[in-house]
Design a protein around this motif. Structure first.
Motif, mmCIF file in Angstrom:
data_model
loop_
_atom_site.group_PDB
_atom_site.id
_atom_site.type_symbol
_atom_site.label_atom_id
_atom_site.label_comp_id
_atom_site.label_asym_id
_atom_site.label_seq_id
_atom_site.Cartn_x
_atom_site.Cartn_y
_atom_site.Cartn_z
ATOM 1 N N GLU A 8 0.825 -1.207 0.000
ATOM 2 C CA GLU A 8 0.000 0.000 0.000
ATOM 3 C C GLU A 8 0.862 1.261 0.000
ATOM 4 O OE1 GLU A 8 -0.357 -2.409 2.412
ATOM 5 O OE2 GLU A 8 -2.184 -3.380 1.723
ATOM 6 N N LYS A 11 2.457 1.754 -3.397
ATOM 7 C CA LYS A 11 1.440 2.230 -4.345
ATOM 8 C C LYS A 11 1.179 3.726 -4.144
ATOM 9 C CE LYS A 11 -3.026 0.880 -6.243
ATOM 10 N NZ LYS A 11 -3.857 1.965 -6.414
ATOM 11 N N ALA A 12 1.125 4.152 -2.880
ATOM 12 C CA ALA A 12 0.902 5.566 -2.577
ATOM 13 C C ALA A 12 2.052 6.420 -3.116
ATOM 14 C CB ALA A 12 0.741 5.765 -1.078
ATOM 15 N N GLU A 14 4.007 5.622 -5.639
ATOM 16 C CA GLU A 14 3.882 5.604 -7.101
ATOM 17 C C GLU A 14 2.869 6.641 -7.560
ATOM 18 O OE1 GLU A 14 3.012 1.652 -8.514
ATOM 19 O OE2 GLU A 14 4.830 0.845 -7.610
ATOM 20 N N GLU A 15 1.752 6.726 -6.845
ATOM 21 C CA GLU A 15 0.707 7.683 -7.211
ATOM 22 C C GLU A 15 1.155 9.121 -6.969
ATOM 23 O OE1 GLU A 15 -2.925 6.538 -5.289
ATOM 24 O OE2 GLU A 15 -3.008 4.634 -6.364
ATOM 25 N N LEU A 16 2.034 9.307 -6.005
ATOM 26 C CA LEU A 16 2.593 10.633 -5.756
ATOM 27 C C LEU A 16 3.346 11.122 -6.993
ATOM 28 C CD1 LEU A 16 2.875 12.732 -3.481
ATOM 29 C CD2 LEU A 16 5.012 11.613 -2.873
ATOM 30 N N GLY A 17 4.083 10.226 -7.602
ATOM 31 C CA GLY A 17 4.717 10.513 -8.882
ATOM 32 C C GLY A 17 6.154 10.976 -8.811
#
Length: 55
Positions: A8, A11-12, A14-17
């Motif tokens: 998790e 993934k967070a 990764e979504e931050l970028g």
């Protein structure tokens, strides 16, 4: 740090970028689009870096 290393947490991040990672760690010359999640985790493990960002 365990949370960031979890599925998790990764993934967070990764979504931050990548672009946000570059903003948080502008001096990290080894940060790339391919490794930014691992490099962010490594950087957050360094106490001085963590304190600089969150203090």
């Amino acid at each position: 740090m365990k949370m960031l290393k979890s599925d998790e947490g990764r993934k967070a991040l990764e979504e931050l970028g990548y672009e946000k990672a570059k903003q948080l760690f502008p001096k990290d010359e080894f940060l790339s689009k391919q490794n930014f999640v691992n490099k962010m985790i490594e950087n957050f493990e360094v106490e001085d870096i963590f304190k600089t960002i969150f203090n």
